[in-house]
Design a protein around this motif. Structure first.
Motif, PDB file in Angstrom:
ATOM      1  N   GLY A  77      39.800 -31.537 -76.294  1.00  0.00           N
ATOM      2  CA  GLY A  77      39.821 -30.092 -76.412  1.00  0.00           C
ATOM      3  C   GLY A  77      41.139 -29.669 -77.017  1.00  0.00           C
ATOM      4  O   GLY A  77      41.953 -30.503 -77.429  1.00  0.00           O
ATOM      5  N   PRO A  78      41.387 -28.372 -77.075  1.00  0.00           N
ATOM      6  CA  PRO A  78      42.650 -27.892 -77.641  1.00  0.00           C
ATOM      7  C   PRO A  78      43.856 -28.458 -76.882  1.00  0.00           C
ATOM      8  O   PRO A  78      43.935 -28.344 -75.655  1.00  0.00           O
ATOM      9  CB  PRO A  78      42.555 -26.360 -77.465  1.00  0.00           C
ATOM     10  CG  PRO A  78      41.087 -26.085 -77.366  1.00  0.00           C
ATOM     11  CD  PRO A  78      40.495 -27.263 -76.664  1.00  0.00           C
ATOM     12  N   ASN A  79      44.759 -29.114 -77.603  1.00  0.00           N
ATOM     13  CA  ASN A  79      45.988 -29.655 -77.032  1.00  0.00           C
ATOM     14  C   ASN A  79      45.722 -30.597 -75.859  1.00  0.00           C
ATOM     15  O   ASN A  79      46.476 -30.644 -74.888  1.00  0.00           O
ATOM     16  CB  ASN A  79      46.922 -28.519 -76.589  1.00  0.00           C
ATOM     17  CG  ASN A  79      47.320 -27.619 -77.731  1.00  0.00           C
ATOM     18  OD1 ASN A  79      47.625 -28.099 -78.826  1.00  0.00           O
ATOM     19  ND2 ASN A  79      47.287 -26.307 -77.510  1.00  0.00           N
ATOM     20  N   ASN A  80      44.624 -31.337 -75.931  1.00  0.00           N
ATOM     21  CA  ASN A  80      44.249 -32.241 -74.843  1.00  0.00           C
ATOM     22  C   ASN A  80      43.570 -33.467 -75.448  1.00  0.00           C
ATOM     23  O   ASN A  80      42.578 -33.340 -76.154  1.00  0.00           O
ATOM     24  CB  ASN A  80      43.308 -31.532 -73.862  1.00  0.00           C
ATOM     25  CG  ASN A  80      42.962 -32.393 -72.661  1.00  0.00           C
ATOM     26  OD1 ASN A  80      43.372 -33.554 -72.561  1.00  0.00           O
ATOM     27  ND2 ASN A  80      42.201 -31.835 -71.744  1.00  0.00           N
ATOM     28  N   GLN A 106      46.778 -39.542 -70.759  1.00  0.00           N
ATOM     29  CA  GLN A 106      46.310 -38.218 -71.164  1.00  0.00           C
ATOM     30  C   GLN A 106      47.505 -37.437 -71.696  1.00  0.00           C
ATOM     31  O   GLN A 106      48.606 -37.506 -71.140  1.00  0.00           O
ATOM     32  CB  GLN A 106      45.677 -37.473 -69.989  1.00  0.00           C
ATOM     33  CG  GLN A 106      45.033 -36.139 -70.400  1.00  0.00           C
ATOM     34  CD  GLN A 106      44.239 -35.519 -69.264  1.00  0.00           C
ATOM     35  OE1 GLN A 106      44.502 -35.767 -68.091  1.00  0.00           O
ATOM     36  NE2 GLN A 106      43.257 -34.709 -69.602  1.00  0.00           N
ATOM     37  N   LYS A 107      47.269 -36.720 -72.792  1.00  0.00           N
ATOM     38  CA  LYS A 107      48.317 -35.883 -73.373  1.00  0.00           C
ATOM     39  C   LYS A 107      47.835 -34.443 -73.396  1.00  0.00           C
ATOM     40  O   LYS A 107      46.873 -34.106 -74.080  1.00  0.00           O
ATOM     41  CB  LYS A 107      48.641 -36.353 -74.791  1.00  0.00           C
ATOM     42  CG  LYS A 107      49.824 -35.636 -75.431  1.00  0.00           C
ATOM     43  CD  LYS A 107      50.147 -36.239 -76.791  1.00  0.00           C
ATOM     44  CE  LYS A 107      51.380 -35.580 -77.406  1.00  0.00           C
ATOM     45  NZ  LYS A 107      51.694 -36.158 -78.732  1.00  0.00           N
ATOM     46  N   VAL A 108      48.480 -33.603 -72.606  1.00  0.00           N
ATOM     47  CA  VAL A 108      48.117 -32.192 -72.501  1.00  0.00           C
ATOM     48  C   VAL A 108      49.329 -31.351 -72.882  1.00  0.00           C
ATOM     49  O   VAL A 108      50.396 -31.477 -72.277  1.00  0.00           O
ATOM     50  CB  VAL A 108      47.650 -31.839 -71.067  1.00  0.00           C
ATOM     51  CG1 VAL A 108      47.300 -30.360 -70.981  1.00  0.00           C
ATOM     52  CG2 VAL A 108      46.458 -32.697 -70.661  1.00  0.00           C
ATOM     53  N   ASP A 109      49.163 -30.520 -73.894  1.00  0.00           N
ATOM     54  CA  ASP A 109      50.256 -29.656 -74.375  1.00  0.00           C
ATOM     55  C   ASP A 109      51.526 -30.457 -74.640  1.00  0.00           C
ATOM     56  O   ASP A 109      52.636 -30.022 -74.324  1.00  0.00           O
ATOM     57  CB  ASP A 109      50.539 -28.541 -73.353  1.00  0.00           C
ATOM     58  CG  ASP A 109      49.365 -27.575 -73.225  1.00  0.00           C
ATOM     59  OD1 ASP A 109      48.664 -27.364 -74.228  1.00  0.00           O
ATOM     60  OD2 ASP A 109      49.150 -27.047 -72.110  1.00  0.00           O
TER      61      ASP A 109
END
Length: 359
Positions: A85-88, A132-135
């Motif tokens: 998803g966006p920035n994820n 996981q990479k979020v923002d």
């Protein structure tokens, strides 16, 4: 009448211009819809983003490895990025690690740890890691590792006289560790030390018969003098006072006997604990180490704080499919659209560069 005809022509010109503008906008819109958005460039194993993810993964692995030694990154074997998803996004890594000379209990930063050389009988770790990479923030969801030593045959080809790894429960190894610890405790005026675990052992057969050992120790609530009266009463210091250390010992058995031992205590490190495998520390051998030549980096860990559901089985199945091939094909197709000079060879995405040496 002429004025009326001129006004009509102006209105016609204005309407035609609007229609032309509308037609141009419509054509541009159709073209925009017909051309798909350019996909993000595939990640290579040596890209900065890949290396940043690998650094987080290695720190996580060392932080959850409670026996043996710290490991450093030798090569990124594979990487796959799955947008969520966006920035994820989810990142799958396959890493090759190498054992260092820093015990897991050592306060030495990983960047300052020396990699064990090929001649010293190197140990390699193979790890699959899911992140996981979020923002822009990376976190590890799961990891699965195992390690293995290089073969004795490979060592002997380049160094016929080098000592070779021995089983941690080898009789000569146990005798050397016991003699070394007794020798140290008989001479020190500080705390009596107890054995935590044997980290490494090697035996040399020529030109001298020698046994080389490395082992972790912990300070007790007794002085070495007090321990002479009742060693059974000497217990490891409580967690808020713990003091761990590391010893190296060399026992030469032929042509003449000689014992050298050196121990270093690290001092109390808040938050650092030794995870007991459930054996009597005086025995000096963890059940998991019986008969093996090195502590296996047998790490299977799922982060309980992770926001994304994961398991080692999912991690294993996703990585076993080698999905990076599709990314390599996609990048090759993308590069094919770019004019290149004659003789240009597209560099492979993976595996990445070897930082130390290959086993």
């Amino acid at each position: 009448m002429a004025r009326s005809r001129d006004g009509g022509q102006d209105q016609f010109s204005s309407g035609a211009m609007k229609a032309l503008v509308a037609l141009i906008l419509l054509v541009q819109l159709l073209i925009h819809k017909a051309v798909p958005a350019t996909p993000p460039a595939p990640l290579g194993c040596d890209d900065l983003e890949s290396e940043a993810a690998a650094e987080v993964a290695v720190n996580y692995i060392n932080g959850h490895n409670h026996h043996g030694y710290k490991f450093v990154l030798n090569r990124i074997e594979d990487i796959r990025v799955v947008p969520q998803g966006p920035n994820n996004e989810i990142i799958y890594l396959e890493l090759d690690l190498l054992e260092t000379k820093c015990p897991v209990l050592s306060p030495t930063p990983l960047a300052n740890c020396t990699v064990r050389s090929f001649e010293e009988h190197a140990v390699e770790g193979d790890c699959d890691v899911k992140l996981q990479k979020v923002d822009g923030t990376l976190s590890v969801l799961a990891s699965k590792c195992h390690s293995h030593a290089d073969s004795s045959e490979d060592i002997l080809k380049t160094c016929p006289d080098c000592p070779l790894l021995a089983a941690l429960n080898n009789t000569e190894v146990l005798e050397t560790v016991s003699a070394a610890l007794n020798d140290y405790n008989s001479k020190t005026t500080d705390s009596y030390l107890r054995l935590l675990e044997i980290g490494r052992a090697k035996i040399q057969f020529y030109p001298v018969r020698g046994v080389f050992t490395e082992f972790a120790v912990g300070a007790t609530n007794c002085s070495a003098e007090e321990a002479k009266a009742n060693v059974g009463a000497c217990q490891l210091l409580p967690e808020d006072q713990s003091n761990f250390g590391f010893c190296t010992a060399k026992m030469v058995k032929r042509p003449s006997q000689d014992l050298k031992v050196d121990c270093q205590l690290y001092g109390h490190q808040p938050g650092v604990t030794y995870i007991h495998p459930g054996q009597d520390t005086s025995a000096g051998l963890a059940p998991s180490a019986v008969g093996v030549t090195n502590h296996n980096l047998a790490l299977v860990h799922n982060n309980p704080a992770a926001s994304e559901s994961s398991s080692s089985e999912i991690l294993r199945s996703m990585l076993s499919a080698k999905p990076l091939t599709k990314r390599a094909v996609a990048e090759a197709a993308q590069h094919d659209k770019v004019p290149r000079p004659v003789g240009f060879v597209l560099p492979p995405l993976c595996p990445g560069k070897i930082r130390y040496f290959d086993i």
